[in-house]
Design a protein around this motif. Structure first.
Motif, mmCIF file in Angstrom:
data_model
loop_
_atom_site.group_PDB
_atom_site.id
_atom_site.type_symbol
_atom_site.label_atom_id
_atom_site.label_comp_id
_atom_site.label_asym_id
_atom_site.label_seq_id
_atom_site.Cartn_x
_atom_site.Cartn_y
_atom_site.Cartn_z
ATOM 1 N N ASP A 12 0.812 -1.216 0.000
ATOM 2 C CA ASP A 12 0.000 0.000 0.000
ATOM 3 C C ASP A 12 0.849 1.272 0.000
ATOM 4 O OD1 ASP A 12 0.876 0.432 2.655
ATOM 5 O OD2 ASP A 12 -0.890 -0.545 3.502
ATOM 6 N N GLY A 13 2.146 1.125 0.240
ATOM 7 C CA GLY A 13 3.066 2.260 0.165
ATOM 8 C C GLY A 13 2.836 3.354 1.181
ATOM 9 N N LYS A 14 2.086 3.081 2.243
ATOM 10 C CA LYS A 14 1.725 4.122 3.206
ATOM 11 C C LYS A 14 2.899 4.581 4.076
ATOM 12 C CE LYS A 14 -3.208 3.005 3.561
ATOM 13 N NZ LYS A 14 -4.287 2.576 4.477
ATOM 14 N N ARG A 15 3.855 3.721 4.279
ATOM 15 C CA ARG A 15 5.010 4.085 5.102
ATOM 16 C C ARG A 15 6.084 4.645 4.174
ATOM 17 N NH1 ARG A 15 5.984 -1.220 8.720
ATOM 18 N NH2 ARG A 15 6.517 -2.045 6.656
ATOM 19 N N VAL A 16 6.439 5.895 4.388
ATOM 20 C CA VAL A 16 7.267 6.612 3.412
ATOM 21 C C VAL A 16 8.597 7.046 4.018
ATOM 22 C CG1 VAL A 16 7.380 8.556 1.804
ATOM 23 C CG2 VAL A 16 5.172 7.472 2.298
ATOM 24 N N ILE A 17 9.668 6.816 3.272
ATOM 25 C CA ILE A 17 10.986 7.312 3.672
ATOM 26 C C ILE A 17 11.690 7.878 2.443
ATOM 27 C CG2 ILE A 17 11.283 5.658 5.570
ATOM 28 C CD1 ILE A 17 13.244 4.115 3.768
ATOM 29 N N ALA A 18 12.649 8.736 2.710
ATOM 30 C CA ALA A 18 13.580 9.192 1.673
ATOM 31 C C ALA A 18 14.971 8.819 2.152
ATOM 32 C CB ALA A 18 13.475 10.696 1.462
ATOM 33 N N VAL A 19 15.792 8.310 1.268
ATOM 34 C CA VAL A 19 17.131 7.867 1.659
ATOM 35 C C VAL A 19 18.161 8.373 0.657
ATOM 36 C CG1 VAL A 19 16.781 5.652 0.491
ATOM 37 C CG2 VAL A 19 18.564 5.854 2.226
ATOM 38 N N PHE A 20 19.247 8.896 1.188
ATOM 39 C CA PHE A 20 20.370 9.343 0.355
ATOM 40 C C PHE A 20 21.410 8.226 0.367
ATOM 41 C CE2 PHE A 20 18.129 13.161 1.025
ATOM 42 C CZ PHE A 20 18.559 14.112 0.121
ATOM 43 N N GLU A 21 21.752 7.728 -0.821
ATOM 44 C CA GLU A 21 22.666 6.595 -0.932
ATOM 45 C C GLU A 21 23.689 6.832 -2.034
ATOM 46 O OE1 GLU A 21 19.976 2.826 0.507
ATOM 47 O OE2 GLU A 21 19.956 3.308 -1.618
ATOM 48 N N ASP A 22 24.897 6.338 -1.799
ATOM 49 C CA ASP A 22 25.940 6.354 -2.817
ATOM 50 C C ASP A 22 26.020 4.944 -3.409
ATOM 51 O OD1 ASP A 22 28.783 5.867 -3.813
ATOM 52 O OD2 ASP A 22 28.894 8.010 -3.363
ATOM 53 N N PRO A 23 26.119 4.818 -4.735
ATOM 54 C CA PRO A 23 26.161 3.485 -5.347
ATOM 55 C C PRO A 23 27.375 2.655 -4.938
ATOM 56 C CG PRO A 23 26.678 5.170 -6.968
ATOM 57 C CD PRO A 23 26.176 5.883 -5.750
ATOM 58 N N ASN A 24 28.400 3.279 -4.347
ATOM 59 C CA ASN A 24 29.575 2.542 -3.887
ATOM 60 C C ASN A 24 29.575 2.324 -2.369
ATOM 61 O OD1 ASN A 24 31.165 2.056 -6.317
ATOM 62 N ND2 ASN A 24 31.321 4.279 -6.449
ATOM 63 N N CYS A 25 28.443 2.581 -1.725
ATOM 64 C CA CYS A 25 28.346 2.479 -0.268
ATOM 65 C C CYS A 25 27.920 1.079 0.155
ATOM 66 C CB CYS A 25 27.349 3.524 0.235
ATOM 67 S SG CYS A 25 26.817 3.301 1.933
ATOM 68 N N GLY A 26 28.805 0.396 0.884
ATOM 69 C CA GLY A 26 28.505 -0.958 1.339
ATOM 70 C C GLY A 26 27.333 -1.011 2.308
ATOM 71 N N TYR A 27 27.251 -0.039 3.216
ATOM 72 C CA TYR A 27 26.140 -0.003 4.171
ATOM 73 C C TYR A 27 24.819 0.275 3.456
ATOM 74 C CZ TYR A 27 29.525 -0.035 7.979
ATOM 75 O OH TYR A 27 30.512 -0.396 8.847
ATOM 76 N N CYS A 28 24.885 1.052 2.379
ATOM 77 C CA CYS A 28 23.683 1.308 1.584
ATOM 78 C C CYS A 28 23.191 0.019 0.943
ATOM 79 C CB CYS A 28 23.966 2.342 0.497
ATOM 80 S SG CYS A 28 24.511 3.946 1.114
ATOM 81 N N LYS A 29 24.114 -0.787 0.465
ATOM 82 C CA LYS A 29 23.740 -2.059 -0.153
ATOM 83 C C LYS A 29 23.121 -2.989 0.880
ATOM 84 C CE LYS A 29 27.254 -1.676 -3.778
ATOM 85 N NZ LYS A 29 28.491 -2.214 -4.368
ATOM 86 N N ARG A 30 23.644 -2.956 2.089
ATOM 87 C CA ARG A 30 23.069 -3.759 3.166
ATOM 88 C C ARG A 30 21.655 -3.273 3.487
ATOM 89 N NH1 ARG A 30 26.424 -3.865 8.611
ATOM 90 N NH2 ARG A 30 27.972 -4.620 7.084
ATOM 91 N N ARG A 66 26.689 13.999 5.647
ATOM 92 C CA ARG A 66 28.122 13.746 5.480
ATOM 93 C C ARG A 66 28.456 12.262 5.375
ATOM 94 N NH1 ARG A 66 30.471 17.017 10.357
ATOM 95 N NH2 ARG A 66 28.337 17.021 11.103
ATOM 96 N N GLY A 67 27.433 11.435 5.309
ATOM 97 C CA GLY A 67 27.658 9.997 5.167
ATOM 98 C C GLY A 67 26.413 9.338 4.616
ATOM 99 N N THR A 68 26.587 8.148 4.060
ATOM 100 C CA THR A 68 25.453 7.408 3.518
ATOM 101 C C THR A 68 25.411 6.008 4.134
ATOM 102 O OG1 THR A 68 26.844 6.717 1.634
ATOM 103 C CG2 THR A 68 25.410 8.637 1.314
ATOM 104 N N PRO A 69 24.189 5.434 4.238
ATOM 105 C CA PRO A 69 22.910 6.059 3.906
ATOM 106 C C PRO A 69 22.483 7.076 4.967
ATOM 107 C CG PRO A 69 22.531 3.902 4.892
ATOM 108 C CD PRO A 69 24.028 4.036 4.740
ATOM 109 N N ALA A 70 21.634 8.002 4.552
ATOM 110 C CA ALA A 70 20.977 8.934 5.466
ATOM 111 C C ALA A 70 19.483 8.795 5.211
ATOM 112 C CB ALA A 70 21.439 10.364 5.223
ATOM 113 N N ILE A 71 18.730 8.459 6.241
ATOM 114 C CA ILE A 71 17.316 8.118 6.094
ATOM 115 C C ILE A 71 16.452 9.205 6.716
ATOM 116 C CG2 ILE A 71 15.579 6.331 6.494
ATOM 117 C CD1 ILE A 71 18.065 4.471 7.207
ATOM 118 N N PHE A 72 15.466 9.670 5.971
ATOM 119 C CA PHE A 72 14.536 10.690 6.448
ATOM 120 C C PHE A 72 13.128 10.112 6.504
ATOM 121 C CE2 PHE A 72 18.099 13.056 4.833
ATOM 122 C CZ PHE A 72 18.230 14.127 5.698
#
Length: 247
Positions: free
Chosen positions: A118-136, A212-218
């Protein structure tokens, strides 16, 4: 971290800090600001000094960073103020408040959009394609339902991050290309030379938001979480937002 390193970090924070509201300060707070600012080093600007309700300390805000001093600006305290009775971390709560954004102001047209259930829970995330934590974190999101994710490709880690982001943005199916790379390691095809991306604007936005780091979740309430979250922590955060309780 020594004081010199801390001041260097504060200088960077100031560079990317957002303008805050102008609040009238007491004569004592103004005097402390004049005393403490030149002692923090070149390029460091104190945004505000505010008397706290604990231990006679004064909060010194520099960008999104919080320090403390005494009423004579003789000592500088770097660290968290924690209530030993309740365990409440006053510093973290204050920093969270300073870092809050207005979610509706985010330029979502510059982000990838993925809707599950239903997509009701919404987040925005800043990610770098080379970020290992982002991939996790992307693996975590893959296992969640009833969520909308806006992904801003924020290229700060490597020279080819911009290239990878452009190739993904210019793909026929951007969301699929992003997941293929982040989850499966499959590289997107080279983008046409004339393909226009929002890469530079996203970079400017990230700097403005002091990311100053990724991911950053809003989250929809404007709060942010720096770093990856596991499924349990993410579910708890969504539950706290639904109940109206800060977390």
């Amino acid at each position: 971290m020594d004081l010199k390193q801390c001041m260097a970090g504060l200088t960077m924070a100031v560079t990317f800090s957002m303008a805050g509201l102008v609040v009238a300060q007491t004569p004592q707070e103004v005097a402390i600001k004049k005393l403490v600012e030149p002692r923090l080093g070149d390029g460091v600007k104190v945004d505000s000094v505010t008397k706290t309700p604990y231990a006679g300390l004064y909060e010194v805000r520099v960008g999104s960073e919080v320090l403390y001093t005494d009423d004579k600006a003789q000592f500088l305290f770097i660290g968290n103020v924690i209530d030993t009775r309740t365990g409440a971390n006053y510093t973290r709560a204050r920093v969270d408040e300073i870092n809050k954004i207005k979610f509706s102001d985010l330029p979502l047209e510059m982000a990838l959009k993925t809707v599950k259930g239903d997509g009701k829970r919404v987040i925005a995330v800043f990610e770098d394609p080379n970020c290992g934590y982002c991939k996790r974190f992307r693996q975590t999101l893959a296992g969640m339902d009833n969520i909308t994710v806006y992904t801003f490709m924020y290229n700060i880690l490597a020279e080819d991050s911009t290239v990878k982001s452009k190739n993904i943005w210019c793909s026929a199916d951007r969301n699929k290309a992003w997941d293929e790379w982040m989850i499966n390691g499959k590289v997107a095809p080279n983008a046409p030379a004339n393909c226009v991306t929002p890469n530079e604007k996203v970079l400017e936005l990230g700097h403005k938001l002091n990311i100053r780091g990724t991911p950053a979740i809003f989250f929809m309430d404007g709060t942010r979480v720096p770093g990856a979250m596991d499924a349990k922590a993410l579910e708890e955060k969504f539950a706290s937002l639904k109940s109206g309780k800060a977390n």
